[in-house]
Structures are given as structure tokens and as C-alpha cells.
Design a protein around this motif. Structure first.
Motif, PDB file in Angstrom:
ATOM      1  N   HIS A 186       0.874  -1.181   0.000  1.00 57.80           N
ATOM      2  CA  HIS A 186       0.000   0.000   0.000  1.00 57.80           C
ATOM      3  C   HIS A 186       0.910   1.229   0.000  1.00 57.80           C
ATOM      4  CE1 HIS A 186      -3.934  -1.887   0.563  1.00 57.80           C
ATOM      5  NE2 HIS A 186      -3.336  -2.720   1.387  1.00 57.80           N
ATOM      6  N   ALA A 187       1.208   1.705  -1.189  1.00 65.03           N
ATOM      7  CA  ALA A 187       2.120   2.839  -1.339  1.00 65.03           C
ATOM      8  C   ALA A 187       1.317   4.125  -1.505  1.00 65.03           C
ATOM      9  CB  ALA A 187       3.028   2.621  -2.551  1.00 65.03           C
ATOM     10  N   ARG A 188       1.516   5.053  -0.563  1.00 69.69           N
ATOM     11  CA  ARG A 188       0.836   6.354  -0.628  1.00 69.69           C
ATOM     12  C   ARG A 188       1.812   7.446  -0.185  1.00 69.69           C
ATOM     13  NH1 ARG A 188      -5.130   6.138   1.923  1.00 69.69           N
ATOM     14  NH2 ARG A 188      -5.007   8.264   1.075  1.00 69.69           N
ATOM     15  N   ARG A 189       1.826   8.509  -0.923  1.00 69.22           N
ATOM     16  CA  ARG A 189       2.770   9.586  -0.626  1.00 69.22           C
ATOM     17  C   ARG A 189       2.374  10.368   0.619  1.00 69.22           C
ATOM     18  NH1 ARG A 189       4.014  12.241  -6.620  1.00 69.22           N
ATOM     19  NH2 ARG A 189       4.929  10.352  -7.559  1.00 69.22           N
ATOM     20  N   ASP A 190       1.061  10.524   0.856  1.00 63.22           N
ATOM     21  CA  ASP A 190       0.652  11.331   2.000  1.00 63.22           C
ATOM     22  C   ASP A 190       0.782  10.588   3.324  1.00 63.22           C
ATOM     23  OD1 ASP A 190      -1.243   9.511   1.296  1.00 63.22           O
ATOM     24  OD2 ASP A 190      -2.963  10.873   1.470  1.00 63.22           O
ATOM     25  N   ALA A 191       0.902   9.230   3.309  1.00 62.01           N
ATOM     26  CA  ALA A 191       1.082   8.411   4.510  1.00 62.01           C
ATOM     27  C   ALA A 191       0.061   8.743   5.589  1.00 62.01           C
ATOM     28  CB  ALA A 191       2.500   8.570   5.054  1.00 62.01           C
ATOM     29  N   GLY A 197      -4.289   5.848  15.070  1.00 59.17           N
ATOM     30  CA  GLY A 197      -2.894   6.251  14.969  1.00 59.17           C
ATOM     31  C   GLY A 197      -2.012   5.280  14.213  1.00 59.17           C
ATOM     32  N   ILE A 198      -2.590   4.328  13.481  1.00 57.43           N
ATOM     33  CA  ILE A 198      -1.816   3.346  12.715  1.00 57.43           C
ATOM     34  C   ILE A 198      -1.620   3.865  11.298  1.00 57.43           C
ATOM     35  CG2 ILE A 198      -1.704   0.960  11.917  1.00 57.43           C
ATOM     36  CD1 ILE A 198      -1.549   1.271  14.923  1.00 57.43           C
ATOM     37  N   PRO A 199      -0.385   3.890  10.775  1.00 53.45           N
ATOM     38  CA  PRO A 199      -0.167   4.342   9.390  1.00 53.45           C
ATOM     39  C   PRO A 199      -0.865   3.410   8.396  1.00 53.45           C
ATOM     40  CG  PRO A 199       1.888   4.294  10.620  1.00 53.45           C
ATOM     41  CD  PRO A 199       0.881   3.587  11.462  1.00 53.45           C
ATOM     42  N   LEU A 200      -1.595   3.968   7.457  1.00 54.49           N
ATOM     43  CA  LEU A 200      -2.291   3.193   6.432  1.00 54.49           C
ATOM     44  C   LEU A 200      -1.439   3.126   5.170  1.00 54.49           C
ATOM     45  CD1 LEU A 200      -5.933   4.504   6.900  1.00 54.49           C
ATOM     46  CD2 LEU A 200      -4.863   2.457   7.860  1.00 54.49           C
ATOM     47  N   VAL A 201      -0.204   2.756   5.349  1.00 52.18           N
ATOM     48  CA  VAL A 201       0.732   2.656   4.246  1.00 52.18           C
ATOM     49  C   VAL A 201       1.676   1.493   4.518  1.00 52.18           C
ATOM     50  CG1 VAL A 201       2.342   4.283   5.294  1.00 52.18           C
ATOM     51  CG2 VAL A 201       2.399   3.920   2.818  1.00 52.18           C
ATOM     52  N   CYS A 202       2.073   0.797   3.458  1.00 48.70           N
ATOM     53  CA  CYS A 202       3.029  -0.314   3.565  1.00 48.70           C
ATOM     54  C   CYS A 202       3.827  -0.369   2.277  1.00 48.70           C
ATOM     55  CB  CYS A 202       2.306  -1.641   3.809  1.00 48.70           C
ATOM     56  SG  CYS A 202       3.414  -3.080   3.888  1.00 48.70           S
ATOM     57  N   ALA A 219      -6.018  -3.574  12.918  1.00 49.29           N
ATOM     58  CA  ALA A 219      -7.000  -4.584  13.316  1.00 49.29           C
ATOM     59  C   ALA A 219      -8.226  -3.960  13.964  1.00 49.29           C
ATOM     60  CB  ALA A 219      -6.344  -5.583  14.275  1.00 49.29           C
ATOM     61  N   ASP A 220      -8.082  -2.787  14.616  1.00 55.24           N
ATOM     62  CA  ASP A 220      -9.223  -2.152  15.269  1.00 55.24           C
ATOM     63  C   ASP A 220     -10.160  -1.499  14.266  1.00 55.24           C
ATOM     64  OD1 ASP A 220      -8.335  -2.882  17.810  1.00 55.24           O
ATOM     65  OD2 ASP A 220      -7.031  -1.125  17.960  1.00 55.24           O
ATOM     66  N   CYS A 221      -9.637  -1.099  13.111  1.00 56.10           N
ATOM     67  CA  CYS A 221     -10.488  -0.500  12.079  1.00 56.10           C
ATOM     68  C   CYS A 221     -11.212  -1.553  11.240  1.00 56.10           C
ATOM     69  CB  CYS A 221      -9.647   0.380  11.156  1.00 56.10           C
ATOM     70  SG  CYS A 221      -9.030   1.894  11.923  1.00 56.10           S
ATOM     71  N   TYR A 222     -10.697  -2.752  11.203  1.00 61.36           N
ATOM     72  CA  TYR A 222     -11.262  -3.797  10.358  1.00 61.36           C
ATOM     73  C   TYR A 222     -12.636  -4.209  10.881  1.00 61.36           C
ATOM     74  CZ  TYR A 222     -11.151  -7.825   7.212  1.00 61.36           C
ATOM     75  OH  TYR A 222     -11.421  -8.729   6.216  1.00 61.36           O
ATOM     76  N   ASP A 223     -13.595  -4.388   9.971  1.00 58.05           N
ATOM     77  CA  ASP A 223     -14.968  -4.749  10.338  1.00 58.05           C
ATOM     78  C   ASP A 223     -15.092  -6.270  10.401  1.00 58.05           C
ATOM     79  OD1 ASP A 223     -17.637  -4.847  10.861  1.00 58.05           O
ATOM     80  OD2 ASP A 223     -18.253  -3.552   9.201  1.00 58.05           O
ATOM     81  N   HIS A 224     -14.678  -6.866  11.518  1.00 62.21           N
ATOM     82  CA  HIS A 224     -14.714  -8.316  11.655  1.00 62.21           C
ATOM     83  C   HIS A 224     -16.136  -8.855  11.688  1.00 62.21           C
ATOM     84  CE1 HIS A 224     -10.655  -7.279  13.156  1.00 62.21           C
ATOM     85  NE2 HIS A 224     -10.306  -8.446  12.654  1.00 62.21           N
ATOM     86  N   ALA A 225     -17.074  -8.100  12.257  1.00 66.52           N
ATOM     87  CA  ALA A 225     -18.460  -8.557  12.323  1.00 66.52           C
ATOM     88  C   ALA A 225     -19.056  -8.682  10.919  1.00 66.52           C
ATOM     89  CB  ALA A 225     -19.285  -7.588  13.174  1.00 66.52           C
ATOM     90  N   HIS A 226     -18.862  -7.654  10.088  1.00 65.95           N
ATOM     91  CA  HIS A 226     -19.373  -7.707   8.711  1.00 65.95           C
ATOM     92  C   HIS A 226     -18.708  -8.851   7.938  1.00 65.95           C
ATOM     93  CE1 HIS A 226     -20.455  -5.243   4.842  1.00 65.95           C
ATOM     94  NE2 HIS A 226     -21.090  -6.414   4.921  1.00 65.95           N
ATOM     95  N   HIS A 227     -17.450  -9.100   8.213  1.00 64.71           N
ATOM     96  CA  HIS A 227     -16.700 -10.162   7.535  1.00 64.71           C
ATOM     97  C   HIS A 227     -17.349 -11.524   7.775  1.00 64.71           C
ATOM     98  CE1 HIS A 227     -12.515 -11.914   6.477  1.00 64.71           C
ATOM     99  NE2 HIS A 227     -13.395 -12.895   6.504  1.00 64.71           N
ATOM    100  N   VAL A 228     -17.570 -11.898   9.039  1.00 62.77           N
ATOM    101  CA  VAL A 228     -18.123 -13.226   9.331  1.00 62.77           C
ATOM    102  C   VAL A 228     -19.579 -13.322   8.884  1.00 62.77           C
ATOM    103  CG1 VAL A 228     -16.522 -13.659  11.220  1.00 62.77           C
ATOM    104  CG2 VAL A 228     -18.714 -12.545  11.705  1.00 62.77           C
TER     105      VAL A 228
END
Length: 542
Positions: A186-191, A197-202, A219-228
Motif C-alpha cells: 500500500h504505497a501512498r505519498r501522503d502516509a 494512529g496506525i499508518p495506512l501505508v506499507c 485490526a481495530d479498524c477492520y470490520d470483523h463482524a461484517h466479515h463473518v
């Protein structure tokens, strides 16, 4: 085949005492004096002791049907031989008269990580089941070769950013062993950063086996309930998608003045690394005979593979619905396909963008032996006593998915999520098909049983060279309706345990099964070579 040597012994719990039933409740072995007592490796010592017994050949023949199985089922009880015409019991015997006092039966598990041998048998059966629906045979008419067919892959939507391996132009022949250079994850210039507080860039270029693949960036932003919940409703989503595509094709047929048609499918489910299921689907176009709706007939000539691709694409991009209300989400969850899907035509000889029938059958058969292993989680059905071992709302990604399924399943209307929490919410079978697509697993297993029974009936009739005589294959119905020779063996059996008695027994049985498979493979190669020589030596007609 890898041989597991950690199977507990099945002898009595205390040396010198008898078990309640043959082969039950055992985890110790008697340390009797033997010429192999100096061998420090237990599995080798017990194997040598078994092989030195005078009844070793009889034992090998006795375990032949389950010799390759990792965890065979042990059964004990009574076997009765019955006359099929009169119902008279001709003879009966107890399993105590057999080697080890039990009957060994292969576990039949479809997962390759649980039992490679049984999973291989399941995979071969799945291959023939799928391919028969494409080229005919096994009671399926050969005319299906001419039916238009496509192979579709439908995926789940995004429930949050996860680490991925981006290969824009893969040139590898085997995509599962891709060695191409991947783009940054996940490449983003604005990082940017998430609310936690987790960077959304890799910037990593993940390798094929990287453990980070499929794990959320946060992991806290991920919608695990919607997933299952999506996993749990994926089967219903597919039903609606196929129904919509079939209706669209029938509407197209009416506009062109053609009779009704239907889509017959074979479908395999596979887990992505993030834990979401996606479907690999084979769709075949069939006609409908008004006088015999169950017959497999050729479709009208006015519908092509391009029409099927357009109909499936339309259905996959438009079909969506909302689940029932849940106390934690009163308006329900939206259920729809993800933006990534691929639909390709199928031909008997692949060319261009098309796939051939053998590749499609191999794909579906391979996926049918997989489970949740790719996500890093494997377990049996969970209970209130075992849920804490695998679920943690603040743990790893699979642990959070299991916790979400277990928590949402507290509501009685959603109890299915608890039942399938160990499968991350997905409760469907991994290989399904339309009733008119092809044959069934049951019919394949019946034919195998009939073939083995025919072989058993021919034992003891040697050829002049001293080799056993094998008669032509008989189907189950024909075999069971023989007149004077046929009898029926009925077993009154109960469960006695799981696994081999000793690790040495497992080593010997698996080795014998591996040698038998190697002889069969060599025989097939020799037969194919002999056939090729005969065909190459035949002069061409002028």
C-alpha cells in the motif's frame, strides 16, 4: 507422503490389563523382552516386532483398505453373512477373530492437512465428478462437450485494508508458486493514519508465503463482524446471483425466439488469506426438454459463451441485499460481491483467454481439499469449553473473526454463526453442484465399492502364471443381483477408537500403501508407453 509418528498407542492404559473393548482407551505399550529391545526408537522397534510375527502378512491384508490413512477408524462387533434371496444367516463371526480384534476403516477426511491419503481420494473423486459434467461419461451424455461453459471467480468485498501481494503482470505458469516481483503493498505519498494512529501505508513487496498477507493494517479498524456475516450469507448471495443470470439468459432467449434454457453449475469455495471465502464456479448452459425436465439436453444455438459472461457479470455487479436485523446492528449488513471478479470461457483445448476442461476440473478438485489453513487457524467445531482457546476480541486476525462470530451468534436467530465459528462463519460445503450438472460422490463411492467387491470375489482364481485373475468391472446393481454366488455381509459394529495401535503399525501400513501406489503408477506408465509404441508402429494409411 509424510508419515506422522506421534499417534498414541492403543494398548491398555496399564500394562498387563485388558481394555473394555478391543483397541479402546490405550496409550501405553508392553515392554516385553524381544530381540529388538535394544532399538531406542519406539516406532522402529514396534514396527520390527510387528513384522517379525507369523501373522504379519494376514495383518497387512486386513488393514489394506485403510493402510494409507493417517487416523483410521477402528470398529469392533459381529459380521453376519446373509443369503440375499432367503435372508438366512449363513455364518457369523466376531471381530475378535481378526487381527488386532478390530476392523480398520479409512477416516475419509477431505482436508489434506488432516489426512493426505483420504484427501487425495476425495480430490480424485471431485476431479472426475467435475470433468464428467464437461466432457460426459459416467452416465452423463457426451453431448455436454458442445454446451457453452464458463469459469467464474467471485470474491468478497473489502472489510478493511489488509496486506496484499500486488503482481500486476504475472508471467508464471503456476500462479500458486509465483516468483514475479510484486509492487509495494500500500504505497501512498501522503502516509495517512487511521483514527487509532496506525499508518495506512506499507512499502513492502510481500513474498508469496509472507505471514503478513491477509492481516489488516489496523485490526481495530477492520470490520470483523461484517466479515463473518458475509461469509455466513455467501451461499445465499450465490443462489440469487445464479438465479438472476439464468433469468437474464431466458429473457434473451425469448427476445431471439429460442426455447428456455438453464444454467448447471459446479462450485468450489476457497478461503483467502484474510479469511473471506471466494467461489470458483463452473457454469454450463443446458436446454430444457418439456417432456423430460430432468434430462440433460443441448441448448439452442442462439446463446453463446459471450452471452453467459455478460449475464454473470451483470448479476455479480447488481445483486445485493441486506441481512435481517441484529441487536448490534438493527439495519442489518449489506451483502454483495466485491469488485474483483473474473469470468473466462471453457473449451476442450485451451487457447487465448479460454481454459480447458482438465484445468478447470483440477482447480475445483484442488480447492475442495482445503480449509481455513491459509488463514493460520485450524480447529474442530468450537464449544463453550474450547472457545477461549481460539477466540480473542483483541488478539490476532483469525482470533478476532472467531470472537465476532461467537458473539454475534448469541442471538437465537443468528445461532448459525456459533455453529460455524471455527469456519469463520462460512457454513456451506466446499464443493457443491446443481442436481443435473453431473454424477454424485455417492455413485462414485458405490462404483469403487463394487469394484473392490468384484476383486474380492475373484480372489483365489489364479492365472496359469500364478497371478490373481481379475474379471471385468461390475456395477453395484449388477453385482448385488447375482444369483447363487452373491451373499451379503452385514456388520453390527460399534466405534472402538481412532488411530493405529502403535506408531510402528502406522509406519508399516503407510509404507505398504505407498509401495502399492508406486506399483500402480508404474503399471499405468508402462501401459501408456505400450499403447504409444503400438500406435507409433502402426503405418499410416496411404
Amino acid at each position: 507422503m509424510p508419515i506422522q509418528l506421534d499417534i498414541a498407542s492403543a494398548l491398555a492404559l496399564t500394562p498387563g490389563t485388558a481394555s473394555l473393548a478391543p483397541g479402546v482407551g490405550a496409550n501405553t505399550e508392553l515392554h516385553l523382552s524381544s530381540p529388538f529391545a535394544h532399538e531406542p526408537r519406539q516406532h522402529v522397534r514396534t514396527a520390527l516386532e510387528r513384522a517379525a510375527r507369523p501373522d504379519y502378512p494376514d495383518w497387512l491384508r486386513h488393514v489394506e483398505s485403510a493402510a494409507a490413512c493417517t487416523n483410521p477408524i477402528r470398529l469392533h462387533g459381529t459380521l453376519a453373512t446373509v443369503n440375499t434371496h432367503t435372508g438366512e444367516i449363513l455364518a457369523h463371526r466376531h471381530t475378535t477373530t481378526l487381527p488386532d480384534g478390530v476392523i480398520y476403516k479409512a477416516c475419509g477426511n477431505r482436508r489434506h492437512t488432516v489426512c493426505p491419503a483420504c484427501a487425495t481420494t476425495y480430490q480424485h473423486d471431485a476431479y472426475h465428478l467435475v470433468r464428467a459434467g464437461l466432457v460426459g461419461g459416467k452416465t452423463i451424455p457426451d453431448s455436454v462437450r458442445t454446451h457453452p461453459a464458463v469459469f467464474a471467480t467471485l470474491t468478497a468485498p473489502s472489510f478493511g485494508l489488509v496486506h496484499t501481494r500486488n503482481v500486476r503482470h504475472c508471467t508464471c505458469r503456476d500462479k500458486t508458486r509465483c516468483t514475479c516481483r510484486a509492487a509495494p503493498c500500500h504505497a501512498r505519498r501522503d502516509a495517512p493514519t487511521c483514527p487509532h494512529g496506525i499508518p495506512l501505508v506499507c512499502w513492502q513487496r510481500h513474498a508469496a508465503g509472507d505471514e503478513q498477507l491477509g492481516r489488516p493494517l489496523c485490526a481495530d479498524c477492520y470490520d470483523h463482524a461484517h466479515h463473518v456475516v458475509w461469509n455466513h450469507h455467501a451461499g445465499e448471495l450465490w443462489r440469487r446471483t445464479k438465479q438472476h443470470a439464468e433469468r437474464h439468459l431466458n429473457q434473451l432467449a425469448r427476445q431471439r425466439g429460442l426455447p428456455k434454457i438453464r444454467l448447471s453449475h459446479g462450485k468450489a469455495a476457497e478461503y483467502q488469506a484474510r479469511g473471506a471465502v471466494h467461489f470458483h464456479i463452473l457454469l454450463r448452459l443446458d436446454g430444457i426438454d418439456p417432456d423430460n425436465p430432468d434430462a440433460i439436453t443441448a441448448p439452442p444455438d442462439g446463446i453463446t459463451t459471450d452471452d453467459i459472461i455478460a449475464a454473470v457479470t451483470l448479476a455479480a455487479t447488481t445483486i445485493a441485499y441486506t441481512t435481517d436485523s441484529h441487536p448490534t446492528r438493527l439495519d442489518g449488513w449489506p451483502i454483495a460481491w466485491g469488485g474483483q471478479h473474473e469470468i473466462r470461457p471453457i473449451t476442450l483445448s485451451a487457447s487465448g483467454d479460454a481454459l480447458d476442461d482438465q484445468a478447470v476440473a483440477a482447480y475445483l478438485a484442488k480447492y475442495s481439499t482445503k480449509g481455513t489453513e491459509v488463514t493460520g487457524h485450524t480447529s474442530r467445531r468450537l464449544t463453550p469449553d474450547t472457545i477461549d482457546l481460539y477466540a480473542n476480541p483483541h488478539g490476532t486476525h483469525p482470533e478476532r473473526l472467531i470472537a465476532a462470530a461467537w458473539t454475534l451468534g448469541q442471538t437465537p436467530e443468528w445461532a448459525g454463526l456459533r455453529r460455524w465459528a471455527h469456519m469463520l462463519g462460512f457454513g456451506g460445503h466446499f464443493l457443491t453442484k446443481a442436481c443435473r450438472y453431473s454424477i454424485t460422490f455417492g455413485s462414485i463411492r458405490e462404483e469403487r465399492a463394487a469394484y473392490r467387491r468384484a476383486q474380492a470375489l475373484n480372489d483365489g482364481h489364479p492365472r496359469p502364471e500364478g497371478h490373481p485373475e481379475t474379471t471385468p468391472f461390475h456395477r453395484q446393481a449388477n453385482l448385488d443381483t447375482k444369483t447363487d454366488e452373491t451373499t451379503l455381509v452385514i456388520g453390527f459394529l460399534t466405534y472402538a477408537g481412532t488411530g493405529w495401535h502403535t506408531t510402528g503399525d502406522q509406519l508399516l501400513a503407510n509404507t505398504a500403501a505407498a509401495q502399492a501406489r508406486e506399483r500402480t503408477r508404474a503399471g499405468h506408465e508402462e501401459l501408456a508407453h505400450h499403447t504409444w509404441e503400438q500406435s507409433s508402429s502402426t503405418p499410416l494409411a496411404a
